[in-house]
Design an enzyme around this catalytic site. Sequence first.
Site, PDB file in Angstrom:
ATOM      1  N   ASP A  26      -1.036  -4.061  34.567  1.00 47.76           N
ATOM      2  CA  ASP A  26      -1.880  -3.345  35.527  1.00 47.76           C
ATOM      3  C   ASP A  26      -2.496  -4.397  36.454  1.00 47.76           C
ATOM      4  O   ASP A  26      -3.477  -5.042  36.100  1.00 47.76           O
ATOM      5  CB  ASP A  26      -2.964  -2.567  34.780  1.00 47.76           C
ATOM      6  CG  ASP A  26      -3.859  -1.773  35.711  1.00 47.76           C
ATOM      7  OD1 ASP A  26      -3.385  -1.350  36.781  1.00 47.76           O
ATOM      8  OD2 ASP A  26      -5.042  -1.579  35.364  1.00 47.76           O
TER       9      ASP A  26
ATOM     10  N   GLU B 216       2.463  -1.303  37.527  1.00 44.48           N
ATOM     11  CA  GLU B 216       1.951  -0.157  38.285  1.00 44.48           C
ATOM     12  C   GLU B 216       2.163  -0.366  39.778  1.00 44.48           C
ATOM     13  O   GLU B 216       1.952  -1.457  40.300  1.00 44.48           O
ATOM     14  CB  GLU B 216       0.460   0.042  37.993  1.00 44.48           C
ATOM     15  CG  GLU B 216      -0.078   1.318  38.597  1.00 44.48           C
ATOM     16  CD  GLU B 216      -1.492   1.604  38.145  1.00 44.48           C
ATOM     17  OE1 GLU B 216      -1.682   2.609  37.450  1.00 44.48           O
ATOM     18  OE2 GLU B 216      -2.399   0.822  38.487  1.00 44.48           O
TER      19      GLU B 216
ATOM     20  N   ASP C  91      -8.558  -2.105  32.050  1.00 43.23           N
ATOM     21  CA  ASP C  91      -7.304  -2.629  32.610  1.00 43.23           C
ATOM     22  C   ASP C  91      -6.256  -2.839  31.518  1.00 43.23           C
ATOM     23  O   ASP C  91      -5.074  -2.539  31.715  1.00 43.23           O
ATOM     24  CB  ASP C  91      -7.563  -3.951  33.345  1.00 43.23           C
ATOM     25  CG  ASP C  91      -8.572  -3.784  34.467  1.00 43.23           C
ATOM     26  OD1 ASP C  91      -8.286  -3.031  35.411  1.00 43.23           O
ATOM     27  OD2 ASP C  91      -9.649  -4.400  34.391  1.00 43.23           O
TER      28      ASP C  91
END
Length: 169
Positions: free
Chosen positions: A11, A71, A143
């Site tokens: 992420d 992502e 995260d």
Amino acid sequence: MAETIRIIGIDPGLRRTGWGVIDFSGNRLQFVAAGTLSSDARCDLASRLCQLYKGLSDILHQFMPHEAAVEHVFVNKDATATLKLGQARAIALLAPAQANLPVFEYAPNKVKKSVIGVGHGAKEQIHMMVKVLLPRAEFDSSDAADALALALCHSTHRTSASHYARITA
């Protein structure tokens, strides 16, 4: 017996980049590790990107994943923040690519749909489902939990693609 595939979810973020590693075998999921890389906000942009790259490279070397899930970046109203996020995302793509890993990208809504069943959900829902799907999971930040959700999303889509390939062969 099914082959075990190790997946790292990433992420990306310039301030904090979450990472999470799972093992996936057949329909079994197992938590391996998760954490957060931080860059020093007092440093210039190039130094911060180097910090993230070195940190990710070290994690890849330590855990030796087979595949990476990253992502997709989203665009917000702050163009500068979006550009910085895009640069951190480039590091999240580069580090596993340089380690010769296949890298897969997922939009935030696709991750949410894979993990909680709907494309729009609260972070708390995602974190709760990560704990349900990976009962031994420990994460130090939102995260890291999001990175584990990315790895879970990839395991789901990987299974679907593999199943589709078998039935159409």
